[in-house]
Design a protein around this motif. Structure first.
Motif, mmCIF file in Angstrom:
data_model
loop_
_atom_site.group_PDB
_atom_site.id
_atom_site.type_symbol
_atom_site.label_atom_id
_atom_site.label_comp_id
_atom_site.label_asym_id
_atom_site.label_seq_id
_atom_site.Cartn_x
_atom_site.Cartn_y
_atom_site.Cartn_z
ATOM 1 N N GLU A 261 0.819 -1.215 0.000
ATOM 2 C CA GLU A 261 0.000 0.000 0.000
ATOM 3 C C GLU A 261 0.852 1.265 0.000
ATOM 4 O OE1 GLU A 261 -2.634 -0.417 3.311
ATOM 5 O OE2 GLU A 261 -3.382 -2.374 2.666
ATOM 6 N N THR A 262 2.025 1.171 -0.559
ATOM 7 C CA THR A 262 2.953 2.296 -0.549
ATOM 8 C C THR A 262 2.596 3.325 -1.612
ATOM 9 O OG1 THR A 262 4.730 0.914 0.271
ATOM 10 C CG2 THR A 262 5.366 2.949 -0.804
ATOM 11 N N LYS A 263 2.689 4.591 -1.248
ATOM 12 C CA LYS A 263 2.514 5.677 -2.213
ATOM 13 C C LYS A 263 3.889 6.232 -2.563
ATOM 14 C CE LYS A 263 0.220 10.100 -2.986
ATOM 15 N NZ LYS A 263 -0.616 11.181 -2.407
ATOM 16 N N SER A 264 4.187 6.284 -3.864
ATOM 17 C CA SER A 264 5.507 6.747 -4.303
ATOM 18 C C SER A 264 5.648 8.253 -4.137
ATOM 19 C CB SER A 264 5.739 6.368 -5.762
ATOM 20 O OG SER A 264 5.890 4.974 -5.904
ATOM 21 N N GLU A 265 6.815 8.648 -3.654
ATOM 22 C CA GLU A 265 7.168 10.059 -3.531
ATOM 23 C C GLU A 265 8.492 10.272 -4.254
ATOM 24 O OE1 GLU A 265 7.243 11.144 0.541
ATOM 25 O OE2 GLU A 265 5.176 10.511 0.933
ATOM 26 N N PHE A 266 8.533 11.282 -5.116
ATOM 27 C CA PHE A 266 9.716 11.500 -5.944
ATOM 28 C C PHE A 266 10.350 12.842 -5.626
ATOM 29 C CE2 PHE A 266 6.777 8.828 -8.403
ATOM 30 C CZ PHE A 266 7.588 7.722 -8.612
ATOM 31 N N ILE A 267 11.673 12.915 -5.781
ATOM 32 C CA ILE A 267 12.358 14.186 -5.601
ATOM 33 C C ILE A 267 12.465 14.889 -6.950
ATOM 34 C CG2 ILE A 267 13.671 13.231 -3.676
ATOM 35 C CD1 ILE A 267 16.164 13.456 -5.520
#
Length: 460
Positions: A261-267
């Motif tokens: 259930e991970t939500k991706s976060e990008f730099i």
């Protein structure tokens, strides 16, 4: 047993390793190859790929048509056998994608048009498990990655689930680089796994664990008709992988509790490239785990460029959207020109490298990584760390660690050096002794340096 309990129970200590058989039962070593003997075999063509510059691993490429020939090219440069090691009377195959102990727990399934296929690695073929009169999927295909823990637990016992997840991360990154070179997109498939895996009969002889599924497509996420899939008749008989086996209950109990259930976060940080003497497909095909290292220095720019490529940007391989940017690095800098030797911390969210302590800590790196010379003789050695895991994010944390490991492998090759993943380390010495942080776990180790040449390799 939840994710944290599993990870803590499977730690290594200087005076005690995680529970395993304590010996290698060679008579019952599981086969690294699975074959469905009732299924129709569809040989795949081995095609010479076009020349692609190194940076095309990460940048957008012109799309190729999706067909069995291009799917074969994708598999050849991600999950296939590509070399053989020969030592005296013994020989064994090695693959494009890395795996702990070359044990390869992964199995790959593809749903393309009206067929469901298994990738037979040894024969480089697709095995047709089920076929429909109508197309199951349109405008692309679906890849399913599973693990067979038995292959890892035969050697590593309870710690095997860690290696299954790390190796799945390697495979995900390998597939993403390969699909990107073909100009395709690849995204996590968010569909209920029990619904479309119910007919695969993965529990016939050895239990397979579902890891992840991905849509591969040119511009639009494919349409998949799960009702057709659910009503198909499958040919799922396969030969047992071993005569006798030990079932480690902790692996399956823990795996059942893991969610995704991970939500991706990008730099948001621009990417730049140092030139490489090798093209993209050459880098992929030359990737090997270093046998050992010569005690030689690596240029500072190469070191910093390698770290930069591990950042969690919305480009391959992290754009598959299955990771959350939770991994940081503890780095032992042993031999990097222009950077003082010492222990450093690399914050991947901030892209910031900070000095913890100056000095020659190469012997510490060796000891912490299960007294392996890989830690001390390298130019630098990384130990990956993450926050305390939950059932919801543990798979993502371990996938991310494996994906980073695969980036490090390719980046080392691009610089003309070599890397080696390290799955054996003393967990608490990293988190409690050096970092003094009980809210962190150690997930994976990796060394980079000038390699000793492995004379046993024969390219295929």
């Amino acid at each position: 047993m939840n994710a944290l309990e599993y990870h803590l129970r499977t730690r290594h200590f200087p005076n005690r390793f995680a529970k395993s058989l304590g010996y290698l039962d060679w008579e019952n070593q599981p086969s690294p190859y699975k074959s469905y003997f009732e299924a129709e075999q569809i040989p795949l063509k081995k095609i010479t790929p076009p020349k692609k510059t190194y940076e095309k691993l990460y940048l957008k490429n012109e799309p190729n048509p999706i067909n069995l020939e291009t799917i074969a090219l994708m598999l050849r440069y991600s999950l296939a056998i590509n070399a053989q090691k020969v030592y005296g009377p013994s020989s064994w195959y090695v693959r494009v994608n890395p795996s702990s102990g070359n044990l390869h727990p992964e199995e790959t399934y593809i749903i393309f048009k009206n067929g469901v296929y298994h990738f037979n690695v040894k024969n480089f073929s697709l095995e047709l498990l089920a076929k429909s009169d109508k197309n199951i999927i349109e405008n692309g295909f679906l890849i399913i990655l599973n693990s067979i823990p038995l292959r890892e637990s035969w050697k590593y016992g309870e710690r095997a689930l860690r290696y299954c997840l790390l190796d799945s991360g390697h495979a995900i990154a390998a597939l993403r680089f390969s699909t990107n070179l073909l100009g395709w997109n690849m995204k996590k498939a968010r569909i209920e796994k029990e619904y479309f895996l119910s007919k695969f009969n993965f529990h016939q002889n050895e239990e397979e664990i579902f890891e992840a599924a991905f849509f591969v497509f040119e511009d639009k996420i494919p349409d998949i008709d799960l009702k057709i899939l659910k009503n198909l008749e499958f040919k799922t008989a396969y030969s047992p992988l071993s005569k006798e086996k030990v079932r480690w209950e902790i692996i399956f109990e823990s795996a059942k509790k893991l969610k995704d259930e991970t939500k991706s976060e990008f730099i948001k940080k621009d990417i730049s490239f140092l030139p490489s003497a090798f093209d993209a497909y050459e880098i992929i095909d030359n990737r090997r785990s270093a046998l050992g290292f010569k005690q030689k220095y690596l240029p500072k720019n190469d070191f910093l460029d390698i770290l930069d490529k591990t950042l969690h940007r919305k480009i391959p391989p992290f754009d598959v959207e299955i990771t959350a940017n939770l991994i940081d690095f503890l780095i032992f800098v042993n031999r990097v020109e222009g950077i003082e030797s010492g222990i450093y911390y690399f914050d991947r969210k901030k892209a910031k490298l900070s000095l913890i302590e100056k000095g020659d800590f190469s012997q510490s790196a060796k000891f912490i990584n299960c007294v392996q010379d890989l830690g001390s003789d390298s130019a630098f050695t990384i130990n990956m760390i993450a926050p305390i895991p939950t059932n919801e994010n543990y798979k993502s944390i371990m996938f991310e660690s494996g994906m980073i490991g695969h980036i490090l492998y390719l980046e080392a090759e691009a610089k003309g050096v070599r890397g080696c993943g390290i799955g054996c380390f003393f967990d608490d010495l990293i988190t409690k002794e050096i970092l003094n942080d009980e809210k962190k776990i150690a997930t994976y180790g990796f060394s980079v340096g000038v390699p000793l040449i492995d004379e046993r390799i024969i390219k295929l």
